[in-house]
Enzyme design. Sequence first.
Site, PDB file in Angstrom:
ATOM      1  N   LYS A 290       4.722   4.139   5.437  1.00  0.00           N
ATOM      2  CA  LYS A 290       3.964   3.068   5.644  1.00  0.00           C
ATOM      3  C   LYS A 290       3.736   2.487   6.976  1.00  0.00           C
ATOM      4  O   LYS A 290       3.770   1.039   6.818  1.00  0.00           O
ATOM      5  CB  LYS A 290       4.077   2.132   3.730  1.00  0.00           C
TER       6      LYS A 290
ATOM      7  N   PRO B 239       0.823  -1.013  -0.221  1.00  0.00           N
ATOM      8  CA  PRO B 239       0.066   0.029  -0.122  1.00  0.00           C
ATOM      9  C   PRO B 239       0.992   1.486   0.084  1.00  0.00           C
ATOM     10  O   PRO B 239       2.406   1.644   0.071  1.00  0.00           O
ATOM     11  CB  PRO B 239      -1.232   0.287   1.139  1.00  0.00           C
ATOM     12  N   GLU B 240       0.723   2.656  -0.332  1.00  0.00           N
ATOM     13  CA  GLU B 240       0.956   3.466  -0.533  1.00  0.00           C
ATOM     14  C   GLU B 240       0.202   4.668   0.539  1.00  0.00           C
ATOM     15  O   GLU B 240      -0.416   4.329   1.219  1.00  0.00           O
ATOM     16  CB  GLU B 240       0.158   4.511  -1.817  1.00  0.00           C
TER      17      GLU B 240
ATOM     18  N   ARG C  50      11.137  -2.945  -8.659  1.00  0.00           N
ATOM     19  CA  ARG C  50       9.606  -2.611  -8.658  1.00  0.00           C
ATOM     20  C   ARG C  50       9.418  -1.504  -9.994  1.00  0.00           C
ATOM     21  O   ARG C  50      10.581  -2.082 -10.951  1.00  0.00           O
ATOM     22  CB  ARG C  50       8.751  -1.205  -7.660  1.00  0.00           C
TER      23      ARG C  50
END
Length: 261
Positions: free
Chosen positions: A51, A2-3, A250
Amino acid sequence: MPEGDAVRLTGNRLDRALAGRTLTRSQFRWPSLATVDLAGAKVHRTATHGKHLLTRMERDGTPLTLHTHLKMEGRWRVVDLGRRWPAPAHNVRVVLTTQQQEAVGFSLGLVELLPTADEDQVIGHLGPDLLGATWDAEAAAQRLVADPDRPLGEALLDQTVVAGMGTIYVAEACFVHGASPLAPVGTVRDPERLLTRGRLMLQTGVSTGRPVTTGDRRDPLWIYGRHRQPCRRCGTIVQAGPIGPPDKQRTTYWCPRCQPL
């Protein structure tokens, strides 16, 4: 993973269930905390930094922080007391119970309990929080450009540089700024404005409940996930490729025309 906006929304969810309330029971299905009982602790709030989630409480006059991280698969859910949990029980890592509700942490990647005064030991290595109340864009930009040869996208994903952006917002902020995520940081014009754009996108994500960078909820993203599709701005085919060190690579997205190297 999640951001930062999704993590802040999770913190808000926990606050609605727990803030100002006293725990009647707790369960830790985490080896190092298996014998801990937080019954009687009063929860103050859940803060976030990037995060990381920091659920602050007080038990017997001692301020404590439950530090959790969602990693790739974790999530917190709130259910009314007595209702069935929305995921299998074998994925549960933490349960915090009040008289009305339960906050249940599923598949959490990190769970630890520490004195609130020691929070810096677990988040002190992180960069400035893009959603933080004390955000200083100039200071954050100085951290970003400290390694001018580093690829921009890699630097933005590094939580020790700035905390809160993931692959979605890195791609979107770079696109709106007209900067290639593959470009060396030292070549990027006005990095302070780039970070400010990222911050505004995260703030919008908190207010809308999901990433919306185009202003259109029906078609919310400019470039993320649009590999081999036409750029929304110029029609050039969007490219995708890896970013980051080999052990943490990523995928990022860019338009060769709008974001030239």
